[in-house]
Write a protein that holds these residues in place. Structure first.
Motif, PDB file in Angstrom:
ATOM      1  N   LYS A   8       0.667  -1.409   0.058  1.00 17.60           N
ATOM      2  CA  LYS A   8       0.360  -0.195  -0.385  1.00 17.60           C
ATOM      3  C   LYS A   8       1.266   1.674   0.228  1.00 17.60           C
ATOM      4  CE  LYS A   8      -3.740  -1.844   0.484  1.00 17.60           C
ATOM      5  NZ  LYS A   8      -4.287  -3.249  -0.327  1.00 17.60           N
ATOM      6  N   PRO A   9       0.435   1.971  -0.358  1.00 20.78           N
ATOM      7  CA  PRO A   9       1.277   2.974  -0.860  1.00 20.78           C
ATOM      8  C   PRO A   9       1.095   3.925   0.446  1.00 20.78           C
ATOM      9  CG  PRO A   9      -0.125   3.558  -2.415  1.00 20.78           C
ATOM     10  CD  PRO A   9      -0.757   2.423  -1.725  1.00 20.78           C
ATOM     11  N   LYS A  10       2.535   5.246   0.955  1.00 18.99           N
ATOM     12  CA  LYS A  10       3.104   5.052   2.388  1.00 18.99           C
ATOM     13  C   LYS A  10       1.491   6.461   3.104  1.00 18.99           C
ATOM     14  CE  LYS A  10       5.398   8.797   3.628  1.00 18.99           C
ATOM     15  NZ  LYS A  10       6.826   8.758   3.611  1.00 18.99           N
ATOM     16  N   PHE A  11       1.194   6.424   3.812  1.00 18.76           N
ATOM     17  CA  PHE A  11       0.391   8.341   3.915  1.00 18.76           C
ATOM     18  C   PHE A  11      -0.064   8.015   4.934  1.00 18.76           C
ATOM     19  CE2 PHE A  11      -4.209   9.532   5.670  1.00 18.76           C
ATOM     20  CZ  PHE A  11      -3.807  10.522   4.514  1.00 18.76           C
ATOM     21  N   VAL A  12       0.151   9.248   5.621  1.00 17.54           N
ATOM     22  CA  VAL A  12       0.124   9.562   7.059  1.00 17.54           C
ATOM     23  C   VAL A  12      -0.572  10.596   7.074  1.00 17.54           C
ATOM     24  CG1 VAL A  12       1.826  10.930   8.454  1.00 17.54           C
ATOM     25  CG2 VAL A  12       2.711   9.151   7.419  1.00 17.54           C
ATOM     26  N   SER A  13      -1.471  11.028   7.679  1.00 18.05           N
ATOM     27  CA  SER A  13      -2.391  12.365   7.878  1.00 18.05           C
ATOM     28  C   SER A  13      -2.088  13.506   8.944  1.00 18.05           C
ATOM     29  CB  SER A  13      -3.598  11.390   8.960  1.00 18.05           C
ATOM     30  OG  SER A  13      -3.179  11.801  10.037  1.00 18.05           O
ATOM     31  N   HIS A  14      -2.238  14.217   7.878  1.00 22.06           N
ATOM     32  CA  HIS A  14      -1.821  15.867   8.904  1.00 22.06           C
ATOM     33  C   HIS A  14      -1.579  15.742  10.190  1.00 22.06           C
ATOM     34  CE1 HIS A  14      -0.447  20.264   8.805  1.00 22.06           C
ATOM     35  NE2 HIS A  14      -1.615  20.748  10.230  1.00 22.06           N
ATOM     36  N   ASN A  17       1.617  13.274  11.325  1.00 22.81           N
ATOM     37  CA  ASN A  17       2.992  13.835  10.590  1.00 22.81           C
ATOM     38  C   ASN A  17       2.983  15.221  11.586  1.00 22.81           C
ATOM     39  OD1 ASN A  17       4.970  13.972   8.480  1.00 22.81           O
ATOM     40  ND2 ASN A  17       3.812  16.484   8.225  1.00 22.81           N
TER      41      ASN A  17
END
Length: 133
Positions: A8-14, A17
């Protein structure tokens, strides 16, 4: 049955972060950061005072040159067991699962009897029969 998984592509919510860069996070992980800095300083000191910076840089250059050569020659020849979209297509040419794919090509260009010389200004590979590769 052989299975494949897609990454899965990396995703970090605001908000996550922001937390990872907060003083609270830094305070809770201060010991880890301190250990990381100490390990890096020790590594730098070992390179500078034990191995020697010139010797290390030459070995690193040799490694990078060999890595680029391997990627150039074997990168497109590796056969993976799964496609990028997660479909199983066969065992491929890997040691196990998706570990060490492309080893057959790598073994051809770097046979186990290969000696890597860093004594010259240009790294060379010499097989046991003394032919420069």
């Amino acid at each position: 049955r052989k299975e494949c998984r897609t990454l899965k592509p990396k995703f970090v919510s605001h908000s996550v972060n922001q937390y990872l860069y907060s003083s609270e996070w830094m305070a809770q992980n201060y010991g880890d950061y301190l250990l990381y800095l100490a390990a890096n300083q020790s590594l730098d000191d070992t390179i500078d005072h034990v191995i020697g910076r010139d010797r290390f840089d030459k070995a690193l250059q040799t490694y990078q040159s060999l890595l680029w050569h391997a990627q150039d020659v074997c990168g497109s020849k590796a056969v993976f067991p799964c496609t990028a979209d997660g479909q199983y297509v066969g065992d491929g040419d890997c040691y196990q699962n998706d570990w060490g794919c492309g080893y057959q090509c790598l073994n051809k260009i770097f046979p186990p009897t290969t000696i890597i010389s860093t004594t010259s200004t240009i790294p060379t590979l010499t097989a046991q029969n003394n032919h420069t590769l």
